[in-house]
Design a protein around this motif. Structure first.
Motif, short mmCIF file in Angstrom:
data_model
loop_
_atom_site.label_atom_id
_atom_site.label_comp_id
_atom_site.label_asym_id
_atom_site.label_seq_id
_atom_site.Cartn_x
_atom_site.Cartn_y
_atom_site.Cartn_z
N ARG A 169 -47.91 8.67 6.60
CA ARG A 169 -47.15 9.51 5.68
C ARG A 169 -47.52 10.97 5.80
O ARG A 169 -46.73 11.85 5.53
CB ARG A 169 -47.36 9.01 4.24
CG ARG A 169 -46.61 7.74 3.94
CD ARG A 169 -47.07 7.13 2.65
NE ARG A 169 -48.47 6.72 2.73
CZ ARG A 169 -49.16 6.19 1.73
NH1 ARG A 169 -48.58 6.02 0.57
NH2 ARG A 169 -50.41 5.84 1.88
N CYS A 195 -43.84 9.42 7.94
CA CYS A 195 -42.98 8.27 7.62
C CYS A 195 -43.62 7.37 6.58
O CYS A 195 -44.73 6.87 6.78
CB CYS A 195 -42.70 7.46 8.88
SG CYS A 195 -41.77 5.95 8.56
N SER A 196 -42.94 7.20 5.46
CA SER A 196 -43.32 6.12 4.55
C SER A 196 -42.51 4.91 4.97
O SER A 196 -41.28 4.96 5.00
CB SER A 196 -43.00 6.48 3.10
OG SER A 196 -43.14 5.30 2.32
N ILE A 197 -43.21 3.84 5.30
CA ILE A 197 -42.50 2.67 5.82
C ILE A 197 -41.66 1.98 4.74
O ILE A 197 -40.86 1.10 5.04
CB ILE A 197 -43.46 1.66 6.49
CG1 ILE A 197 -44.58 1.22 5.53
CG2 ILE A 197 -44.03 2.25 7.76
CD1 ILE A 197 -45.44 0.09 6.08
N ARG A 198 -41.84 2.41 3.48
CA ARG A 198 -40.99 1.87 2.42
C ARG A 198 -39.59 2.44 2.45
O ARG A 198 -38.69 1.93 1.80
CB ARG A 198 -41.57 2.28 1.05
CG ARG A 198 -42.83 1.61 0.67
CD ARG A 198 -43.00 1.89 -0.82
NE ARG A 198 -44.39 1.97 -1.18
CZ ARG A 198 -44.79 2.21 -2.42
NH1 ARG A 198 -43.91 2.44 -3.37
NH2 ARG A 198 -46.06 2.25 -2.69
N ALA A 206 -49.65 -0.36 9.26
CA ALA A 206 -49.72 0.36 7.98
C ALA A 206 -49.55 -0.62 6.83
O ALA A 206 -48.82 -1.61 6.93
CB ALA A 206 -48.61 1.41 7.90
N GLY A 207 -50.24 -0.34 5.77
CA GLY A 207 -50.12 -1.19 4.59
C GLY A 207 -51.25 -0.88 3.65
O GLY A 207 -51.99 0.08 3.87
N THR A 238 -44.36 -1.99 0.37
CA THR A 238 -45.04 -1.36 1.51
C THR A 238 -45.29 -2.38 2.61
O THR A 238 -44.89 -2.19 3.76
CB THR A 238 -46.39 -0.76 1.07
OG1 THR A 238 -46.14 0.21 0.07
CG2 THR A 238 -47.09 -0.10 2.24
N1 ADE Z 1 -49.88 3.05 4.02
C1 ADE Z 1 -49.86 2.70 2.72
N2 ADE Z 1 -48.63 2.87 2.21
C2 ADE Z 1 -47.85 3.34 3.21
C3 ADE Z 1 -46.49 3.74 3.32
N3 ADE Z 1 -45.66 3.65 2.29
N4 ADE Z 1 -46.05 4.19 4.51
C4 ADE Z 1 -46.88 4.26 5.54
N5 ADE Z 1 -48.16 3.92 5.52
C5 ADE Z 1 -48.65 3.46 4.36
#
Ligand code: ADE
Length: 298
Positions: free
Chosen positions: A50, A84-87, A113-114, A135
């Motif tokens: 992010r 990038c937020s993977i959400r 990621a998590g 997430t």
């Molecule tokens: N790690 C924890 N939350 C995340 C998100 N929303 N996007 C990317 N990496 C993350």
């Protein structure tokens, strides 16, 4: 008649030369180790998180590490990706498009990621539960789908999803255990849906791995946790990020060309050793049925 190329072991330098990988959460902890290993094997590893600035700094430091480790003999490098937020569906789409635009390929995807926080289920809000599922589970799904539709459907590829030991659930992390088990079952579905495109998809399920960034997340609780967790591990130690990344690169590589849909535990056997993160309290409410003597319960 066709002549076959002479067989070559998959374990060789520059195995990933010309290949491009995307590693989410690739600037720290396990993801950092995975990206470095890919680059040490000659591949280009795009790392994403992010925080774009942190990612850039991490990539610089990691490239130095790759040079030292390989004596400047690797063709590989680490490239920072856009924030990038993977959400976020649009941000995921944009991240995958960035890689393909810049390198014209995406051979490997590592969904690393998590995250989660420790909280008993009774104290966990719906919002907290949903955030962790969003997430870890939805984020991983979006990354897989975009990698597939934007590139791998037409060119093949290998995906590795990093989960977490959840064989006995995870006391104190009901949200994350549910999300990780969901990723593993989703992997079982996708390995069948996508085999026609020569896309393999597997999971690596780490046990408790020591990384500075990981333990910082848990604050003071982290130290207490180490004190009780290490002696309770069958191996009497935690795992290292390098022990996870070597499994990941094998699953990415052609060395695992007939492996798809698997869950590879890298946990020193801890899946077979029940270890609650939170104490399970004694209770006067537990009923005793039948003829079991009370002392058998103590
Ligand atoms: N790690 C924890 N939350 C995340 C998100 N929303 N996007 C990317 N990496 C993350």
């Amino acid at each position: 008649t066709t002549t076959q190329k002479p067989w070559q072991s998959v374990f060789r330098p520059n195995l990933f030369t010309g290949k491009v990988a995307l590693v989410s959460g690739g600037g720290t902890g396990i993801g950092r180790s995975i990206a470095i290993e890919i680059a040490c094997l000659g591949g280009t590893a795009v790392i994403a998180s992010r925080d774009e600035e942190k990612c850039k700094l991490a990539a610089e430091e990691m490239n130095k590490q790759v040079s030292i480790t390989t004596n400047n003999n690797s063709t590989g490098k680490i490239i920072p990706g856009p924030s990038c937020s993977i959400r976020d569906e649009d941000q995921v789409e944009n991240l995958i498009a960035f890689v393909i635009e810049k390198f014209h390929r995406l051979d490997y995807l590592v969904n690393n990621a998590g995250g989660q926080f420790v909280c008993s289920a009774e104290d966990l809000s719906g919002k907290g539960f949903a955030a962790v599922v969003d997430t870890n589970l939805k984020g991983t799904f979006l990354m897989c789908r975009e990698a597939y539709t934007q590139y791998m459907r037409d060119h093949g590829g290998s995906i590795v999803n990093i989960t977490l030991g959840n064989r006995n659930g995870l006391v104190g992390m009901s949200h994350s255990a549910a999300a990780r088990a969901g990723i593993e079952n989703m992997t079982a579905t996708l390995c069948n849906e996508w085999i026609e495109s020569d896309v393999r998809i597997n999971c690596v399920r780490p046990g408790i791995i020591f990384t500075e960034s990981g333990f910082k997340n848990y604050g003071a609780m982290g130290d207490e946790f180490l004190g009780r967790v290490i002696p309770a591990q069958p191996a009497k130690r935690l795992g290292s990020p390098e022990e996870v990344s070597s499994a990941v690169v094998w699953l990415l590589s052609e060395g695992s060309s007939y492996v798809t849909g698997c869950i590879l535990a890298v946990d020193g056997g801890s899946a077979y050793h029940f270890l609650p993160l939170l104490d399970i309290p004694d209770s006067p409410h537990l009923p005793v049925y039948g003829t079991l003597p009370r002392k058998a319960m103590l």
